[in-house]
Write an enzyme that holds these catalytic residues in place. Sequence first.
Site, PDB file in Angstrom:
ATOM      1  N   GLY D 145       1.056  -0.606  -0.716  1.00  0.00           N
ATOM      2  CA  GLY D 145      -0.265  -0.567  -0.123  1.00  0.00           C
ATOM      3  C   GLY D 145      -0.947   0.752  -0.432  1.00  0.00           C
ATOM      4  O   GLY D 145      -0.292   1.751  -0.762  1.00  0.00           O
ATOM      5  N   CYS D 146      -2.265   0.784  -0.322  1.00  0.00           N
ATOM      6  CA  CYS D 146      -3.008   1.995  -0.676  1.00  0.00           C
ATOM      7  C   CYS D 146      -2.692   3.135   0.294  1.00  0.00           C
ATOM      8  O   CYS D 146      -2.421   4.262  -0.123  1.00  0.00           O
ATOM      9  CB  CYS D 146      -4.507   1.721  -0.736  1.00  0.00           C
ATOM     10  SG  CYS D 146      -5.178   0.865   0.709  1.00  0.00           S
TER      11      CYS D 146
END
Lengths: 342, 342, 342, 342
Positions: D145-146
């Site tokens: 995930g970012c």
Amino acid sequence: MAVRAAVAGASGYAGGELLRLLLAHPGVEIGALTGHSNAGQRLGSLQPHLLPLAGRVLEPTTAEVLAGHDVVFLALPHGQSAAVAGQLGDEGVVVDMGADFRLRDAGDWEKFYGSPHAGTWPYGLPELPGARAALAGSKRIAVPGCYPTAVSLALFPAYAAQLVEPDAVIVAATGTSGAGKALKPHLLGSEVMGSMSPYGVGGGHRHTPEMIQNLSAAAGEPVTVSFTPTLAPMPRGILATCSARAKPGVTAAGVREAYEKAYADEPFVHLLPEGQWPATASVYGSNAVQIQVAHDKAAGRVIVISAIDNLTKGTAGGAVQSMNIALGLPEDTGLPTTGVAP
Amino acid sequence: MAVRAAVAGASGYAGGELLRLLLAHPGVEIGALTGHSNAGQRLGSLQPHLLPLAGRVLEPTTAEVLAGHDVVFLALPHGQSAAVAGQLGDEGVVVDMGADFRLRDAGDWEKFYGSPHAGTWPYGLPELPGARAALAGSKRIAVPGCYPTAVSLALFPAYAAQLVEPDAVIVAATGTSGAGKALKPHLLGSEVMGSMSPYGVGGGHRHTPEMIQNLSAAAGEPVTVSFTPTLAPMPRGILATCSARAKPGVTAAGVREAYEKAYADEPFVHLLPEGQWPATASVYGSNAVQIQVAHDKAAGRVIVISAIDNLTKGTAGGAVQSMNIALGLPEDTGLPTTGVAP
Amino acid sequence: MAVRAAVAGASGYAGGELLRLLLAHPGVEIGALTGHSNAGQRLGSLQPHLLPLAGRVLEPTTAEVLAGHDVVFLALPHGQSAAVAGQLGDEGVVVDMGADFRLRDAGDWEKFYGSPHAGTWPYGLPELPGARAALAGSKRIAVPGCYPTAVSLALFPAYAAQLVEPDAVIVAATGTSGAGKALKPHLLGSEVMGSMSPYGVGGGHRHTPEMIQNLSAAAGEPVTVSFTPTLAPMPRGILATCSARAKPGVTAAGVREAYEKAYADEPFVHLLPEGQWPATASVYGSNAVQIQVAHDKAAGRVIVISAIDNLTKGTAGGAVQSMNIALGLPEDTGLPTTGVAP
Amino acid sequence: MAVRAAVAGASGYAGGELLRLLLAHPGVEIGALTGHSNAGQRLGSLQPHLLPLAGRVLEPTTAEVLAGHDVVFLALPHGQSAAVAGQLGDEGVVVDMGADFRLRDAGDWEKFYGSPHAGTWPYGLPELPGARAALAGSKRIAVPGCYPTAVSLALFPAYAAQLVEPDAVIVAATGTSGAGKALKPHLLGSEVMGSMSPYGVGGGHRHTPEMIQNLSAAAGEPVTVSFTPTLAPMPRGILATCSARAKPGVTAAGVREAYEKAYADEPFVHLLPEGQWPATASVYGSNAVQIQVAHDKAAGRVIVISAIDNLTKGTAGGAVQSMNIALGLPEDTGLPTTGVAP
């Protein structure tokens, strides 16, 4: 009858916001406006949004010019307020929107500001316990810093109710007007648009001791504060994300109850309904504060988030609110509680 | 004694701005608030910046709900205003903030809106010649479009003074709130931040015939308008760059004189001093209009630039200004002339 | 074998963008980097986005430092380019990204820039008729201004095809990087965010004679240009809205056909499909140009809209494109045609 | 010889950024592009910045369309990746840019995503200890995930070096593209410009267990994470402010040393020189990570701040970096390390 107010430092962002509010204040008449390097210039060229004052010309910031007003607002860099204040007599109210008279501890002042401590004035955050009593009838008011306003309102109820441990962690985002009109490369539009960046990381920001002062007073014991300010790509607003370890036995319901109680009668502080979160856009140009609380059980922390307009409740609105109290006017006179959105 | 005002369409941007202004209006008490798909919801979740109304619940938009108010504002999509208006009685003032009653020419209406023409109401741009007389005491008001407000105020004095040829060229930039709260991909923040783009190019924008109507009336002859709207990365504001070929003999001094004369007594229109140019930030949240003129001798054109807040003077502020006239109140009652800047 | 390139003025926005492109150019090796007041500083502190060059130190801008490179790029204020260029020998290619060698008419130069004309170099807008031939093998290149790039590409096909009258009207919006890194109050983030404002209105902008030069050459007769630049709240990008009166008999299909023909083989200019409009976000960081055309029959005008990135195609990308031609490299070497979006 | 890559979900922001990077990747040829509701549309209308692919038409997202490619990228909502992946054979590399295969603990997955756990794939954050070995030659990659990318890179060295206590506090600001192209009111440009607001406060954000997984692995003991994400008015970028209580004896020099050691040989992670702070603008469109550390002695905390582009290093760049490793290509092939600034 209207009081006559002078504004020293009318060309900056704090002074401009103050004038916007004073223009809408039914009990104030705007007197002398002063500037430093801008003395002699039309306000219309410096603050083009203040159309009703466009033709006014700035005078130099001297005691003579500021004398004879019922209220003098000092929107000056720190250090300069104290110098000017020292030359003003006692007949009028003096409201310092700078830092000079906020801190009680001379050592803190000297450590963070590097100059001798000028003194301590009644602190203009009326929502803090005991603040209104100190402000009523006072001839001197120290307006809080913008970050300490957002952070203290977010956390003091948790400390006052003994819900959290005395080590607060705060990350706040501010709009660029918080840095003033200074001509610095990193404040250019080309640099700030589309960018988030921190500054003063690691305990160096001058607002830190002020937060510690307020939260420690609420807690009744020394509170440490880890404070990280960040610059956000917007002109105004502070979003403060504040947290501390929950004391044993704390529950989400207990946290909410403490905040409901703390802010039940406050005209400007709005504890949002559950499920709704503060947004700086909602308080744009307003003296209102939005607050929401959460209890993260897994991480063992209480998180409180507040949103203010750094120029309004965080500076000029807070100044007017405290002036109203000092003068015996209704506290919300002339102060907007609706944001300009979208 | 305050008039009671209902707002149909209170969940949109126009309705929200209207409520912000009405909250500050000393002569208005806010009555029913209605919505369509949002009926039944708290205004606090839809318009979180309107804190004093956070607890109000939207009712459905029906004639029954709107009945019994002194003023009814219709902040509805075009077509719906006429339908609702037709069901309202004659006792109160009805202010249409949509397009339904702006155009005098039924053919124009049908061509641009594709539906039968509902009629023509007194046009709520008080600064136009004759407009105030038509509005005084009127029970019906058609609020102008946001672009036609900016453009007509920029150019009508040049046409009225016969300074320019009847072929105007207009390029205007608007903030995204001009497109409303519609959930369209190109209005997402990710798309609009950092981007300028045009739309409705080549004569197709529905505000074009309204500009033609106003400018032709001022000129006393048919004026053609080439209008290109562009979407700018900001929430509010219109900057309209308007020009037309100068008639023979026109001088810069002559242009300036015409505008000084046209706007000498207007409370909301500010012809800026020479050397200063309009900026949308200066009128953010304000009912003021900034205007500046230039004469490009080499290109043979007169250029007039205006800045307004599309939601304030361009929609809700214009509506309140016209309502004030209709009700016999001072025209500037409750209307801010200072922008929220920076 | 890679050519060695020096960049004079590496600390500004144009120089920084050039370095970003050169870092990705397979045929270029980056040599000396110079600055004026910044000489001696690490590039990492001045251009923190150019990580591969973070450790490079700026040298002073002198002929000695710049000597011995295959290509020297001058990203300097106007006037300074000519001074430096005069000291450079003839062995290498010199690319002036400033204004000094763009104009053919000495009188125009003196009128708009107020100093003696330094001369005229081959003009680095390869898409113009004849430009590639003049650039091939040239040792000197004058990179066009950012506005003239956007405007000339938008309008020259209409003039070359005799579709429009010789009086163009142009309104363009630029991102703030177009104004450079200058420390001016109106370029502060607090001022530009949320605001649109014009400047240089009425024919005074220095890019005007350059547009006139290009469009007149295309038309074969003198063209007048009414040019209004506006500052938009975004870091990069130019959206140019250009129009002129249609000549008799012009049709929408005819306009489209002329542009399809003009740009059929251009690697960087994209005539968009009908119904789609240029957006500056789509060419962010790219050397591409988006163009769309319209014919407003009612107003009798042809409207052409172009979008470029002012720093890429408008300055540094245009410079690299022309350098490629001068050096005999494929014209698109090292130049991105995809924008960074959203 | 180039590998052939298909992209499922080519119309979204992650898919678009991936295509921008793949277009510049010398070892990749772009194969099938698929969409869901957008199947049948031209990419030019959906991703207008990807000019070289403007004429490509989206196919439906089916195993048949995706079959026969060397690499298949899944840029799909969580849940859909696992469904599609289950239908793909073993011959090619499958890169999931969604969440389906990131978590090792099925209970965590079910708690945060509410559906059965699909499994765990090698985790595509090469900078983590052991990650490269697991990615080399792998046929399956779970892109992080970012937020976990930004946070894990900021804090894992402190945990690996036993410098901090296992209770991390993280406040991160993201650009709006992090929320995808979803048509939600709070993502409209009018709402996000000028506003900061939090969401998922109190431990509810789905990226929290992924951070806990990474940091606990580094620490060798369970780490709790208090994570508050905030939405910032910018299209791209994550600024993560991460802190934890310093263990006894920790010094500023010791912290710096640990980070210098951890990132000495990393091509994409840049520990900034002392005195310089990360800014999201500096990594705009780049696969680089900027990191800076501080030790707040008074508050007893280590603060680490990281900046990434959420779409590049945080999603599509990280995917390409891991693909490069899996395929045995140089890790930085096709990946920009210069940001697009200003």
